[in-house]
Design an enzyme around this catalytic site. Structure first.
Site, PDB file in Angstrom:
ATOM      1  CG  ASP A  70     -17.406  -2.251 -31.871  1.00 55.01           C
ATOM      2  OD1 ASP A  70     -16.439  -1.481 -31.723  1.00 55.01           O
ATOM      3  OD2 ASP A  70     -17.317  -3.331 -32.477  1.00 55.01           O
ATOM      4  CG  ASN A 139     -19.720 -14.248 -34.806  1.00 51.99           C
ATOM      5  OD1 ASN A 139     -19.194 -13.247 -35.286  1.00 51.99           O
ATOM      6  ND2 ASN A 139     -20.393 -14.230 -33.678  1.00 51.99           N
ATOM      7  CG  HIS A 141     -19.076  -9.862 -35.044  1.00 49.07           C
ATOM      8  ND1 HIS A 141     -18.787 -10.513 -33.865  1.00 49.07           N
ATOM      9  CD2 HIS A 141     -17.985  -9.116 -35.312  1.00 49.07           C
ATOM     10  CE1 HIS A 141     -17.589 -10.154 -33.448  1.00 49.07           C
ATOM     11  NE2 HIS A 141     -17.073  -9.318 -34.319  1.00 49.07           N
ATOM     12  CD  GLU A 146     -21.637 -11.207 -31.377  1.00 44.28           C
ATOM     13  OE1 GLU A 146     -21.250 -11.701 -32.456  1.00 44.28           O
ATOM     14  OE2 GLU A 146     -20.947 -11.226 -30.345  1.00 44.28           O
TER      15      GLU A 146
HETATM   16  C1  GLP Z   1     -14.362  -7.547 -32.978  1.00 47.55           C
HETATM   17  C2  GLP Z   1     -14.977  -6.143 -33.091  1.00 47.55           C
HETATM   18  C3  GLP Z   1     -15.096  -5.679 -34.501  1.00 47.55           C
HETATM   19  C4  GLP Z   1     -13.884  -6.117 -35.281  1.00 47.55           C
HETATM   20  C5  GLP Z   1     -13.933  -7.617 -35.440  1.00 47.55           C
HETATM   21  C6  GLP Z   1     -12.729  -8.211 -36.144  1.00 47.55           C
HETATM   22  O1  GLP Z   1     -15.043  -8.368 -32.092  1.00 47.55           O
HETATM   23  N1  GLP Z   1     -16.205  -5.943 -32.403  1.00 47.55           N
HETATM   24  O2  GLP Z   1     -15.267  -4.283 -34.543  1.00 47.55           O
HETATM   25  O3  GLP Z   1     -13.869  -5.497 -36.540  1.00 47.55           O
HETATM   26  O4  GLP Z   1     -14.184  -8.255 -34.191  1.00 47.55           O
HETATM   27  O5  GLP Z   1     -11.577  -8.065 -35.373  1.00 47.55           O
HETATM   28  P1  GLP Z   1     -10.129  -8.415 -35.870  1.00 47.55           P
HETATM   29  O6  GLP Z   1      -9.729  -7.395 -36.862  1.00 47.55           O
HETATM   30  O7  GLP Z   1      -9.276  -8.357 -34.621  1.00 47.55           O
HETATM   31  O8  GLP Z   1     -10.176  -9.795 -36.447  1.00 47.55           O
END
Ligand code: GLP
Length: 242
Positions: A70, A139, A141, A146
């Site tokens: 992403d 959430n 995702h 989303e």
């Molecule tokens: C983010 C990213 C994801 C990531 C997720 C969890 O918003 N877009 O690619 O895997 O949220 O992040 P974290 O590991 O910091 O909880």
């Protein structure tokens, strides 16, 4: 949860070692495999562990092909907060993967729809993902798919949800500074990975993890589609699972 293997570990440190073991296991004998490594805080320790093992040998990641998951829209790739910048610092450089081996998802151009198409073509050309290493959004995702996103959601530009803006604010100083739009690999790309490792840590992920693995498969929790996918291993620490 029939299709998903769950490995519960004591804590975040064990999670990193366990995930690194599994990554090396999956990539064993596949030196040119195609891997999608998420950014986000959870997998960082895993990448450090992988880099430490590569430095000691014999694990060699330098021939892997890497697919970006992403990216924010409108953020220069040299900006430290771009996700390609984070991917370079955390995965590509420590593991000696040259930029030419990366399928980029570019959010810094003018024709974003074309960039999404090019990305999907490039992923198809390399034969899809051998391994996706993913984190779980607050959430539900995956990447920036989303809610609501179902299994047919393509690679595209998305408006970030308030939950994603809040969880990414730490990287930007404040919620107001977080870009409002992002690009994400489609659920189509993520869902076709031959193997997937989802890493989840911390009590703040407890409820969403249970909804993803045990709840109804629904676009409202995009990660719930992992239940239908096959080849999925979830590594969660006790705080996230218990
Ligand atoms: C983010 C990213 C994801 C990531 C997720 C969890 O918003 N877009 O690619 O895997 O949220 O992040 P974290 O590991 O910091 O909880």
């Amino acid at each position: 949860m029939a299709n998903v293997e769950l490995i519960e570990v004591d804590d975040a440190a064990t999670l990193c070692r366990t995930a690194a073991d599994l990554v090396i296991d999956v990539l064993d004998g596949l030196p040119e495999a195609t891997v999608m490594p998420a950014t986000g805080s959870t997998p960082m320790g895993t990448y450090e562990e992988l880099a430490a093992r590569a430095a000691r040998g014999p694990f060699d990641a330098s021939r892997l092909r890497v697919v970006q998951l992403d990216e924010y829209v409108g953020v220069d790739e040299l900006d430290r907060r771009s996700l390609i910048g984070w991917l370079r610092r955390s995965f590509l450089r420590p593991l000696d993967v040259p930029d030419e081996q990366v399928v980029r998802l570019r959010g810094d151009g003018t024709d974003l729809a074309l960039a999404c198409r090019r990305y999907d073509e490039a992923v198809a050309e390399v034969g899809g993902l051998d391994l996706a290493i993913l984190g779980l959004g607050p959430n539900g995702h995956l990447g920036f798919n989303e809610p609501p996103s179902d299994a047919s959601s393509p690679t595209r530009v998305v408006e970030l949800s308030p939950a994603s803006i809040a969880s990414n604010a730490t990287y930007w100083g404040s919620p107001d500074a977080v870009p409002r739009r992002a690009m994400t690999a489609g659920m189509t790309v993520i869902g076709a990975a031959r193997r997937t490792i989802l890493v989840v840590s911390g009590s703040h992920k407890h409820d969403v993890l249970h909804r993803a693995l045990e709840g109804e498969v629904t676009p409202e929790v995009p990660a719930s589609f992992l239940q239908r996918q096959g080849g999925v291993v979830v590594i969660a620490d006790r705080a996230a699972w218990r």
